[in-house]
Design a protein around this motif. Structure first.
Motif, short mmCIF file in Angstrom:
data_model
loop_
_atom_site.label_atom_id
_atom_site.label_comp_id
_atom_site.label_asym_id
_atom_site.label_seq_id
_atom_site.Cartn_x
_atom_site.Cartn_y
_atom_site.Cartn_z
N LYS A 103 0.81 -1.22 0.00
CA LYS A 103 0.00 0.00 0.00
C LYS A 103 0.84 1.27 0.00
O LYS A 103 1.97 1.29 0.49
CB LYS A 103 -0.92 0.03 1.23
CG LYS A 103 -1.87 -1.15 1.32
CD LYS A 103 -2.78 -1.25 0.10
CE LYS A 103 -3.79 -2.38 0.24
NZ LYS A 103 -4.22 -2.89 -1.06
N GLY A 136 1.03 4.76 1.71
CA GLY A 136 0.50 5.52 2.83
C GLY A 136 1.02 6.94 2.84
O GLY A 136 0.27 7.89 2.94
N CYS A 137 2.34 7.09 2.72
CA CYS A 137 2.94 8.41 2.88
C CYS A 137 3.93 8.75 1.77
O CYS A 137 4.17 9.90 1.48
CB CYS A 137 3.66 8.48 4.23
SG CYS A 137 5.08 7.35 4.32
N GLY A 138 4.53 7.73 1.19
CA GLY A 138 5.53 7.97 0.15
C GLY A 138 6.82 8.54 0.68
O GLY A 138 7.70 8.95 -0.09
N ALA A 189 8.64 7.02 3.55
CA ALA A 189 9.27 6.12 4.52
C ALA A 189 8.85 6.40 5.96
O ALA A 189 9.59 6.15 6.89
CB ALA A 189 10.80 6.17 4.40
N CYS A 240 5.52 5.50 7.23
CA CYS A 240 4.40 4.72 7.77
C CYS A 240 4.55 3.21 7.68
O CYS A 240 3.95 2.48 8.46
CB CYS A 240 3.11 5.14 7.10
SG CYS A 240 2.94 4.52 5.39
N ALA A 263 3.46 1.19 5.26
CA ALA A 263 2.40 0.49 4.52
C ALA A 263 2.94 -0.20 3.26
O ALA A 263 2.36 -1.16 2.78
CB ALA A 263 1.29 1.47 4.13
N ARG A 275 11.21 -0.13 2.68
CA ARG A 275 10.11 0.74 2.26
C ARG A 275 10.18 0.94 0.75
O ARG A 275 11.01 1.70 0.25
CB ARG A 275 10.20 2.09 2.97
CG ARG A 275 10.30 2.00 4.48
CD ARG A 275 9.07 1.34 5.09
NE ARG A 275 9.17 1.33 6.55
CZ ARG A 275 9.28 0.23 7.30
NH1 ARG A 275 9.29 -0.97 6.75
NH2 ARG A 275 9.35 0.33 8.62
N CYS A 288 8.38 2.55 -1.18
CA CYS A 288 8.03 3.88 -1.70
C CYS A 288 9.23 4.77 -1.88
O CYS A 288 9.15 5.78 -2.58
CB CYS A 288 7.01 4.56 -0.77
SG CYS A 288 7.67 5.03 0.84
S1 FES Z 1 4.16 4.54 1.91
FE1 FES Z 1 4.58 5.11 3.95
S2 FES Z 1 6.49 4.19 4.28
FE2 FES Z 1 6.18 3.86 2.18
#
Ligand code: FES
Ligand code: FES
Lengths: 152, 183
Positions: A35, A37-39, A41, A43, A45, A56, A58
């Motif tokens: 998923k 979540g934040c892009g 690093a 969260c 997800a 991570r 993202c």
């Molecule tokens: S999307 Fe939140 S840590 Fe990668």
């Protein structure tokens, strides 16, 4: 063009070198279990395993993957411990909304592979970067202990 | 009356200034002027945040505890399955939000510099039992070539950089090494 190995299969994708692995997985390979979540690093997800280490996706550019093995939530059940984690997650109804849970499962699986009887402190250290907005932390902890004491 | 009050006020002001600079002189100034520029760089948050004496790194110029409560770990690279490299890649991310450089991690505890005066830091820096068995020449190499050290001058985002430019820092280290590493 980049060729990466995901869940044991080589995939060649035509993307720019700074495209984050998460978006290659989700958009190009249609593996949408990881998923966004934040892009940033923050969260967890988007957690996948890179050569077994939770990472991570993202913030990992596709160019940094090289020939490392990427494993995602779609395949983690094929690993012994990954399967135990998913089964116990179901049994204890760990998820609430579920958004963070593929990341939680990837982190928990890596922890239990490294440490078959983690203490509460070990769990905190391993999962502190996986944020759950629904606050399922007590159930996550309980599930990890249950697997460790009953099945490992 | 007004005049003498002004004079008194000025005197107090001057004495206060003198007092303050003496205090600062003790706490922040190196004994050797050759080490002073090194101290100013090494005590900058870009260096100090991972040269901690705690079991966790810090971040930001305010040097707060690192987000996610990440830990140092036995090998200074984080918990066994939450390694620094879970987030910190070999380069800063494109928008600079997450910094990165090769072998991202904390300096070992023996190289923790927090709370040290300039001359103490100088001694610790040179102490081979604490600095990874590095000679002065090795220190010069580390401080002028190591990827993670160099990152401090290209930290990404709006992060501040150490007070000296990177070439000026290398020059200062070279001069200090040439003089035998005076503290
Ligand atoms: S999307 Fe939140 S840590 Fe990668
Ligand atoms: S279950 Fe909803 S964010 Fe974790």
């Amino acid at each position: 063009m980049f060729t990466i190995r995901v869940n044991g299969i080589a995939h060649t994708v035509d993307v720019s070198e700074d495209k984050p692995l998460l978006w290659v997985l989700r958009e190009n390979l249609k593996l949408t279990g990881s998923k966004y979540g934040c892009g940033q690093a923050l969260c967890g997800a988007c957690t996948v395993h890179i050569d077994g280490q939770p990472t991570r996706s993202c913030v990992m550019p596709i160019s940094a993957v090289g020939d490392k093995q990427v494993r995602t939530i779609e395949d983690i059940g094929n690993e012994h411990i990954g399967g135990l984690v998913q089964a116990t997650w179901q049994e204890l109804n760990v998820p609430q909304c579920g958004y963070c849970q593929s990341g939680q499962i990837m982190a928990a699986t890596a922890l239990l592979k490294d440490n078959s009887s983690p203490s509460d402190q070990d769990i905190d250290k391993a999962l502190s970067g996986n944020i759950c907005r629904c606050g399922t932390y007590p159930r996550i902890r309980k599930a990890i202990h249950k697997i460790a004491t009953e099945q490992l | 009356m007004t005049n003498s009050m002004t004079r008194t006020a000025r005197l107090i002001f001057t004495l206060t200034l003198l007092g303050t600079s003496t205090l600062l002189g003790h706490s922040a100034l190196a004994q050797s002027p050759l080490f002073q520029p090194l101290y100013e760089v090494l005590s900058h948050p870009r260096c100090m945040n991972c040269h901690t004496i705690t079991d966790f790194p810090r971040q930001g110029d305010e040097r707060r505890r690192h987000d996610q409560l990440v830990v140092r770990g036995a090998d200074n690279h984080g918990a066994p399955t939450l390694q620094c490299s879970a987030c910190h890649q070999d380069n800063n991310v494109a928008d600079g939000a997450v910094p990165g450089a090769p072998h991202w991690g904390l300096a070992p505890l023996s190289m923790g510099w927090e709370g040290l005066s300039a001359s103490q830091l100088c001694q610790v820096l040179k102490d081979k039992s604490k600095n990874g068995d590095r000679s002065l020449a090795d220190l010069l190499k580390h401080m002028s070539e190591d990827d993670l050290v160099l990152w401090a001058w290209t930290p990404g985002g709006n992060r501040t950089t150490p007070p000296l430019s990177q070439p000026a820092f290398v020059e200062a280290v070279q001069a200090w090494v040439n003089a035998g590493g005076p503290c």
